[in-house]
Design an enzyme around this catalytic site. Structure first.
Site, PDB file in Angstrom:
ATOM      1  N   ASN A   9      44.521  36.870  31.999  1.00 46.97           N
ATOM      2  CA  ASN A   9      44.855  36.249  33.472  1.00 46.97           C
ATOM      3  C   ASN A   9      43.337  35.764  33.777  1.00 46.97           C
ATOM      4  OD1 ASN A   9      44.843  35.496  36.109  1.00 46.97           O
ATOM      5  ND2 ASN A   9      45.525  37.429  36.786  1.00 46.97           N
ATOM      6  N   LYS A  11      42.327  34.116  36.113  1.00 45.87           N
ATOM      7  CA  LYS A  11      42.138  34.184  37.638  1.00 45.87           C
ATOM      8  C   LYS A  11      40.916  32.706  37.930  1.00 45.87           C
ATOM      9  CE  LYS A  11      42.497  38.947  37.792  1.00 45.87           C
ATOM     10  NZ  LYS A  11      42.294  40.325  38.496  1.00 45.87           N
ATOM     11  N   HIS A  95      50.906  38.264  41.826  1.00 43.26           N
ATOM     12  CA  HIS A  95      49.883  39.140  41.686  1.00 43.26           C
ATOM     13  C   HIS A  95      49.188  39.665  43.091  1.00 43.26           C
ATOM     14  CE1 HIS A  95      45.947  40.164  40.508  1.00 43.26           C
ATOM     15  NE2 HIS A  95      46.092  40.087  39.084  1.00 43.26           N
ATOM     16  N   GLU A  97      46.332  39.880  44.020  1.00 48.09           N
ATOM     17  CA  GLU A  97      45.356  38.908  44.574  1.00 48.09           C
ATOM     18  C   GLU A  97      46.168  37.743  45.462  1.00 48.09           C
ATOM     19  OE1 GLU A  97      43.136  38.220  41.130  1.00 48.09           O
ATOM     20  OE2 GLU A  97      42.501  40.388  41.384  1.00 48.09           O
ATOM     21  N   GLU A 165      50.609  46.520  37.985  1.00 50.37           N
ATOM     22  CA  GLU A 165      49.098  46.443  38.270  1.00 50.37           C
ATOM     23  C   GLU A 165      48.447  47.310  39.184  1.00 50.37           C
ATOM     24  OE1 GLU A 165      47.421  43.038  35.819  1.00 50.37           O
ATOM     25  OE2 GLU A 165      47.730  42.363  37.907  1.00 50.37           O
ATOM     26  N   GLY A 171      39.835  45.433  38.220  1.00 57.76           N
ATOM     27  CA  GLY A 171      38.488  45.063  38.481  1.00 57.76           C
ATOM     28  C   GLY A 171      37.799  46.166  38.774  1.00 57.76           C
ATOM     29  N   SER A 211      41.736  46.928  34.490  1.00 58.29           N
ATOM     30  CA  SER A 211      40.619  47.401  34.067  1.00 58.29           C
ATOM     31  C   SER A 211      41.252  47.757  32.380  1.00 58.29           C
ATOM     32  CB  SER A 211      40.148  48.708  34.590  1.00 58.29           C
ATOM     33  OG  SER A 211      39.825  48.231  35.862  1.00 58.29           O
TER      34      SER A 211
HETATM   35  P1  13P Z   1      41.107  43.258  35.330  1.00 57.19           P
HETATM   36  O1  13P Z   1      41.517  43.461  33.889  1.00 57.19           O
HETATM   37  O2  13P Z   1      39.877  42.489  35.504  1.00 57.19           O
HETATM   38  O3  13P Z   1      41.097  44.536  35.871  1.00 57.19           O
HETATM   39  O4  13P Z   1      42.133  42.601  36.018  1.00 57.19           O
HETATM   40  C1  13P Z   1      43.437  43.015  35.790  1.00 57.19           C
HETATM   41  C2  13P Z   1      44.394  41.854  36.529  1.00 57.19           C
HETATM   42  O5  13P Z   1      44.623  41.835  37.793  1.00 57.19           O
HETATM   43  C3  13P Z   1      45.176  40.982  35.533  1.00 57.19           C
HETATM   44  O6  13P Z   1      46.271  40.201  36.236  1.00 57.19           O
END
Ligand code: 13P
Length: 251
Positions: A9, A11, A95, A97, A165, A171, A211
């Site tokens: 992803n 983002k 997601h 976010e 997640e 992150g 992560s």
């Molecule tokens: P990270 O791997 O950067 O922690 O993000 C995970 C994520 O949100 C994937 O959709």
């Protein structure tokens, strides 16, 4: 056994020059791996260019969101048909976010999933608890509520992927213990089997996200009912993502 899936992803990262990373990835994965599917979800602006570059590759592409309406007056939004038209086979929905930044509810995610599946996309529906919810020992209730509210009835083992997640692991470099990941993944599997029957429930790939890095991928993929990963930061560079794909193939 569900097919293993390594998904990236990107983002809100990447412009045209980032496509060099996709060329590196495609060169390193010249043919379809028997056991592992690879998916990259770039920003919408790169989707068509990335898909075109991957025409002769086994790497699939996906969107990061779509609208629940098929078309219409929704400035700035992208429809499921537009994602398909740009070469996508998958779309990430719900997601954390999107849930946080745009106030998406379980019911929004469910509507989007219905529209996306009807258009012919595979949906990657994300669930996960916040740190406060975990601290209050509410993780499994939150996951159950998100599954019940976000996953529509019409899914099959073919068109649904679930990504677990934990919001606090995204992150941050923090990763749950392998026992905590295993507990949630077993819970999701059991919930899907109860609702959709053993056949469908067993064939839905369950991804862990938060992560994931080359250094922890092997350990995470050894956990029961972890069929792959949804990778953010470490999917942006082929040099980081490839060892994760390899760890999954070897798991
Ligand atoms: P990270 O791997 O950067 O922690 O993000 C995970 C994520 O949100 C994937 O959709």
């Amino acid at each position: 056994m569900p097919r293993k899936l390594a998904a990236g992803n990107w983002k809100m990262n990447g412009t045209g020059e980032s496509l060099a990373e996709i060329d590196r990835l495609a060169a390193a994965l010249p043919k379809a791996e028997a056991e592992v599917a690879v998916l990259i979800c770039p920003p919408a602006t790169l989707l068509e260019r990335m898909s075109a570059r991957l025409t002769h590759s086994a790497i699939a592409t996906g969107g990061q969101d779509c609208h629940f309406d098929e078309s219409g007056a929704h400035t700035g939004d992208v429809s499921a048909a537009m994602l398909l038209d740009a070469g996508a086979t998958h779309v990430i929905l719900g997601h954390s976010e999107r849930r946080n930044d745009h106030g998406e509810t379980n019911s929004d995610v469910r509507s989007k999933a219905r529209t996306a599946i009807a258009a012919g996309l595979h949906v990657v529906i994300c669930v996960g608890e916040t740190e406060a919810e975990r601290d209050a020992a509410n993780t499994l209730d939150i996951i159950q509520g998100q599954l019940a509210g976000s996953v529509p009835d019409l899914v099959t083992g073919e068109n649904l992927v679930i990504a677990y997640e934990p919001v606090w692991a995204i992150g941050t470099g923090k990763v749950p213990s392998m026992a905590q990941i295993g507990e949630v993944h077993d819970f999701i599997r059991a919930s899907l089997e109860r609702r959709f029957g053993a056949g469908v429930g067993r064939s839905v790939p369950l991804l862990y996200g938060g992560s994931v890095k080359p250094a922890n991928a092997q350990e995470i993929f050894a956990v029961h009912n972890v069929d792959g990963a949804l990778v953010g930061g470490a999917s942006l560079k082929a040099a980081d993502f490839l060892p994760i794909v390899e760890a999954l193939a070897a798991a």
